[in-house]
Every structure is written in C-alpha cells, then in structure tokens.
Design an enzyme around this catalytic site. Sequence first.
Site, PDB file in Angstrom:
ATOM      1  N   ILE A 155      27.040  12.350  -6.395  1.00 17.28           N
ATOM      2  CA  ILE A 155      26.102  13.456  -6.598  1.00 17.28           C
ATOM      3  C   ILE A 155      24.675  12.905  -6.616  1.00 17.28           C
ATOM      4  CG2 ILE A 155      25.456  15.358  -8.113  1.00 17.28           C
ATOM      5  CD1 ILE A 155      28.273  15.293  -9.256  1.00 17.28           C
ATOM      6  N   GLU A 173      21.604   5.067  -7.493  1.00 16.96           N
ATOM      7  CA  GLU A 173      22.130   6.431  -7.324  1.00 16.96           C
ATOM      8  C   GLU A 173      23.591   6.526  -7.743  1.00 16.96           C
ATOM      9  OE1 GLU A 173      20.369   9.505  -5.803  1.00 16.96           O
ATOM     10  OE2 GLU A 173      21.960   9.944  -7.209  1.00 16.96           O
ATOM     11  N   LYS A 215      25.547   7.876 -19.207  1.00 18.84           N
ATOM     12  CA  LYS A 215      24.949   8.650 -18.117  1.00 18.84           C
ATOM     13  C   LYS A 215      23.844   9.565 -18.655  1.00 18.84           C
ATOM     14  CE  LYS A 215      29.275   8.521 -15.505  1.00 18.84           C
ATOM     15  NZ  LYS A 215      30.567   9.212 -15.366  1.00 18.84           N
ATOM     16  N   LYS A 227      26.660   1.579 -14.449  1.00 18.04           N
ATOM     17  CA  LYS A 227      25.903   2.407 -15.408  1.00 18.04           C
ATOM     18  C   LYS A 227      25.675   1.702 -16.737  1.00 18.04           C
ATOM     19  CE  LYS A 227      30.031   5.034 -16.140  1.00 18.04           C
ATOM     20  NZ  LYS A 227      30.553   4.563 -14.881  1.00 18.04           N
ATOM     21  N   GLY A 242      35.343   7.979  -7.906  1.00 22.32           N
ATOM     22  CA  GLY A 242      36.138   7.787  -6.700  1.00 22.32           C
ATOM     23  C   GLY A 242      35.474   6.751  -5.820  1.00 22.32           C
TER      24      GLY A 242
END
Lengths: 409, 409
Positions: free
Chosen positions: A130, A123, A199, A99, A297
């Site tokens: 998500i 993604e 984000k 990111k 995770g």
Amino acid sequence: MKIAVMGCGIVGTGVVEITDNKPDLMKNSAGEPIEVKYILDIRDFTGTPYESRVIKDIDIILNDSEIETVVETMGGIEPAFTFCKKCLEKGKNVVTSNKALVAAKAEELFSAARENNAAFMFEAAVCGGIPVIRTMFSSLSANNITSFAGILNGTTNFILTKMINEKMSFDQALKIAQEKGYAEKDPTADVEGLDAGRKTCILASIAYGTHVYPEEIHTEGIRKITLEDAAYAASKGYKIKLLGKADKLKNGKISAIVCPFFVEGNSLISGVNGVYNAISITGDSIGDVLLYGQGAGREATASAVVGDVMECARLKKNEKHYYWAEHQEDIIEDYELYENALYIRGYAKNASESIINIRESFGGVEVLKREDAPENEIAFITGKAKEKELRDILSELTDFAPASIIRIL
Amino acid sequence: MKIAVMGCGIVGTGVVEITDNKPDLMKNSAGEPIEVKYILDIRDFTGTPYESRVIKDIDIILNDSEIETVVETMGGIEPAFTFCKKCLEKGKNVVTSNKALVAAKAEELFSAARENNAAFMFEAAVCGGIPVIRTMFSSLSANNITSFAGILNGTTNFILTKMINEKMSFDQALKIAQEKGYAEKDPTADVEGLDAGRKTCILASIAYGTHVYPEEIHTEGIRKITLEDAAYAASKGYKIKLLGKADKLKNGKISAIVCPFFVEGNSLISGVNGVYNAISITGDSIGDVLLYGQGAGREATASAVVGDVMECARLKKNEKHYYWAEHQEDIIEDYELYENALYIRGYAKNASESIINIRESFGGVEVLKREDAPENEIAFITGKAKEKELRDILSELTDFAPASIIRIL
C-alpha cells in the site's frame, strides 16, 4: 544501476525475482536496467540462479563503487542498522522493508542519508504494497495531516474477521491463522498490537514531522476480545477492528494509540476483511483519503521495495518526466469482444413462455424477481461471454423486448 | 521558488490560498518557500490580496526567469495547451489540473517537457485529491498493471446513491445534485460518462504506457438507469455504479470502457457513496490496491496541484531525502486524556438496579441487548468524554464489574 540485496529471505527473494524477471519494466519505468549484483546472506543458495551472486562480507558491497543502491531485507535492528548506516555513509541509497529498524532508528539514518546525499526509503516497511509512505511524504505534502487511523496488521484483522463473520473464538481463529501461515508460532507481536504499534509510530512520525517511538504509545491487543463483544457490536451495527490511530491535538501534542475500536458497519474501513490492510488519512485541504491493499505477502512487499529502487534510479538522473508513448494503431479492443455477464430487463407478451425461450437461447440464465413487477416484465442475468455473442442472442429473441442492459463486474 | 498561476477560478484560487497561507508547510516539506508571483486572469481582482499580482500577458511569465513552475488551472484545451507548451519550451515546469488537456494533449506536452528538462505533472487532473497518478507512475512501478476500475465521477455517483438509497428517480436526483452544485446546468459531460471517460483515458495511458484517446473508448452514461434496475440489483445484493474500467488483454490490446455496472454489495467499491471517488488497481505483484477520497472540490484539488508544485521544488534540488525530526520531549499526549465514547460490558448482581445506577453515574448511556445474554450481564455505550473521566466513574461503581472496554471510533 547495480544493486545489492542484504538478507535473501522471503521478501529479499521476491526482490531478486522481480528484478531478474522484469528487465523491460525496469528499463522503461526506471530509465535504465536494474541488476542485482550481490546477495548478502548466510546461506549459499547452491544450485540456484543466486549462487554466483552470494557474498558473506558487507565490505564487498561497501567497497564496490558500482553499487548505487542497497536493499535491506534482513529484518531486526542489528546488524541491519550498522550495515545500512555504513552503506549511507558510503553515499549508497538504502531501501528497506524493515519496520522495526525504521521505527527505532529512522532519524539517525535520515541524517546519514542527508549528510552523504543518499536516499533512505522504506515504502515496504508499512503495510507492504500500500503506497502510504509516498502518499504521506509527497502527494499530501500541501496538507497539514490532522489524523489517521488504520487497520495496520493483517493477522489480527484476519482473526477478528473470523470471530465476527464465523462466530469463532479467538483461540480457534488464531489456530487457523497459524495454519495458513498468517500468524507466527509465537503470535505475541501481532495479537498484542506491537506490530501495528511500530507502523503507527512510523506513520505518526511522517504525519507530524517528529520521531514517535513505539514505547511511547499506548498499545492494546485483541486477546481479550470475546464473541459476546462482537455480538454486542453487531447489535448496533458496529464491527470490532484493531486500529492504529494518531491525531494532532490543538495543544500541539500528538495522540497515538493502538487498540480495538468499534467502527460503524457502514464505514469503508469496517468492510476491510481478512488479511487486508487500510489506512484513512485526514488532511486539512484534502479531507479524507483511504488507501487499501495487501499489507503483507512476499510479492506485494517485494514490489514496494523494487518501486523504491526504481525511484532511486529516476532521482539519480533528476528525472522529472512522467511519460507515455504516442498512440499505436489498433491498440484498443472492440468493447463488444470483452467477456461479461449481462443483466437484462425487458418485456414479453407471455412472460412464462418467453422465459423458457430465453433460458434455452442463452444456455441458462438466472431469473430475478422484484416486488410489484408487472406481469410482462422479465429480468435475468446471463452467463459470462463475449458481449457481442450475448447481444446477438438477444437480438434474435422475437418474443422479448429489452429495456435495460447492465454489465456485471 | 516563484510560481505563476494561469487561470484563477475555483481551483486556481485554492492554489493561491494554500500557497499564501501555509508558508511553514511549504518551507518544511518542499525545502524552500513557494511564492505566487503572477496570476494570469481576465479579471482584475480589484481590492483583493491578488490585485497586485494580476497580469494579462503570458509573455510576462515566459520572459521572467525567476518563474520556475507554472500552474495551469484555466480549463479547456485552448489557450491552455499553447500556454503550457510555451512554458515547457522555456524550461519551466508545468502543473495542471486540466483533464481535458491531459487526455487530449499529454503526449505532446511530455515531449516538450523531456526536450527542455522540465516537469509536466497533473495529479489533480484525475480524481482531485486522490493520489492515483503518483501511485501508478511511481509506487506501483515494479508492477505490470493488469487492470483498474474506478468510480471516477462524483456527480453520477451522487445521483446513483440517491436513486439506490432513497428510491429517487434519475430526474429528481439530478435536480438535487444541481441544487447542491455537484452537477452543472448542462449535466451532459457528467451524466453521459464523458468526464469519467477522460479520466479513464488518462489512467489507461499511464497503466499501459500508450496514449488512449477519449473518442476511442465505448462510453455509456446513467440516464437510462431506472429504479426498477436498482431494485433488481438490490434483490441479488448488487449496487449499480458508473465505472471507468480498463484491462490489458492477453492479445496485447487494451480494453477500456465507461458504463454502469452491477457491483457486488459486499465489495469495497460498492460502499463508495455520494460524491466520493475510488479506484481499484490490480498489479501482477501487488494484487489489488484501492484508493478512495474526494474526487473534486476546490480544496482537495488545489492541494493536489500544490503537492505537485512542491514535488517540482524537491526534484530541482535532487532532493531524495525523506525526513522527520528527532523527538522532542513531552510531545505525546497521555491516551487517557483523549476523548472517546466507550463500549463497556460487565456483570452486576442485580442488573436492573445497576443499570439505573450506571445511567445516573455517566449522565446517560445507551444500553445494548443481545440474544441469550445471562441475566447479570450489562453492556452499554457511554457518551463522549475524556477516557480518564469515564474510567474514574466506572471505578466508582460498586455494584458493577467491568469485563470488557472498547473505544468507539
């Protein structure tokens, strides 16, 4: 399709494992096998199944025309940016979970991708598993997105959940988060809102079509939140959540902020606890959509990376075909063979005797009470078993007439 | 790209409106303008902007090579199936919102699409605007989906919400749903679980790769649910929800069922109220993902149809490029100009005097109380205004020292 993985840390290892271990899924869903040919890493992975694939030189990837897609899971801006740009310039698709890279450099990488007819996908860079990037870029593309707000950082949400639900201080909660591996030794990027800020920038850039940089948005963390604040919030039915939020204003500008908010206790987003993330997006046609899941995770993030890799494979073949196979015989299980606990309500002439009998027949039940229930009414929840077995027991009860049966999820 | 819309009812009209009214969005996001050339309908739409585009003969669409994509929003299985199949056989992409068609006939239509290199897409067929189809087919494609469960019918969820929250009987709640236009005059398809059943079949077919037919799954509606059941559920912290649920069993079979369940009151899905829908999906890598939004409604459903049409345009050009533009100057609004209500906590020498002063300065605030608060502590929530204005007022208070400020969402 042969791919290379640059940076075999936590997420990179997950990518190699999924690709190695699910060949059938790759083939069925991407339309061809996907194979990790190279792993670029400073370590040697001696004695592991990775050893033979480890390389130290990016040029091996760049010069191998078999490599169509490159996964970047190194983290940080350099050398990740230089490596990714070089790959795109060679016409190779790049999939990243990084990111910091996307928030700082996406626009340059998009250009390199367009000029060389390659894909640049990310993604996994926002909220791990998500599917928010694809949803914003593709599913909601007939909408003008008017605003979004999200719990975008699992570490701070874990800390706030502990503070609110267990009346723990910030320092106590942070310590537990560090012990569980949710927070780093230096937790600054999480607790000061910097991670959520990156984000927020990526999502605002997609939503509003213009690159928004982290240094441009107001960012507050959760260090100053106290138990007193949580108590006051609770007294009015609020919970405290760290949100990344951006709106398109009527004057054409973008408002974007990361800071703690009071959110209404009966809103869905207030129910997002622990390390989970959620994003609520408002479009002018669709109204509100909310996406929820594990924001981090190894497995969740790696599966998002591999999802992008598979999309690259499908796009290469101009694959537009959704697909499922014709029905095979005998594929649906009889629902009475599913295991469930059942809620059962009914009537008995002598309720107290009947309850003894019910307990015995089912091998124990949880009897329920309600106000103003008639004396002959009984309600209870059984243990979990095949529904058929529970119904067989029920049908043998001579002193009890069932009126309602509901399965427990 | 020129398209045709077959069936200009509620959803079809929404599709024409979005396409007519958002030319810039179409062009930017799909990469080219999208124009509705034909509207196939039995009505004439005399005096409307649709009039000149209305046709009565499917052959006009089939024989016009300019038409690349056809939207089917007629509903029902015939003639929708025959028309869609003919379009696919001519190599035209088909986008549909018709769940009865997809649940009964998708497999045949997939084959026609593959054979003729056309796309068959149906995001709008399950839960309107919620991007569950693309998420399952694409974002989660690196996962073996192990189970899903969802509130897939807004009408029944509205009725159950009324029963649980307002202690209304089923018949009363149904009547209100009919008055609001959520339930049809003959509510059988909704209240008996048939609509949720079709959606469950479509989702199970994607999740497990094999066509599951509506007549194969056990389906129970909500007609038998009583207020007594709701009371018992509440007594143990449960809510009653009609769910469509499917699991992949260890024996390779699929379990699929539509019926009311007790769901835990602190689960996210129990917080899905009114006509909203939500689907929780479990994958072997990703864990749980939940998608939430409006499951029906003209605008939401139409925007999902148009999203698919735009995807067809992108795929045609083998468009793999996510995109946002380089940053323009002065696009981010100063956060202190956003309008918020603020929670403010602080200290005053003389709290009761200070509160009077605070009320006056802010033109009214909501004072908060908590147990065991020190006497000199004050907490309150302001009205909504530009943050700068609120902070200016605050800074002028001489007898109050703020300790914490949190924005109200």
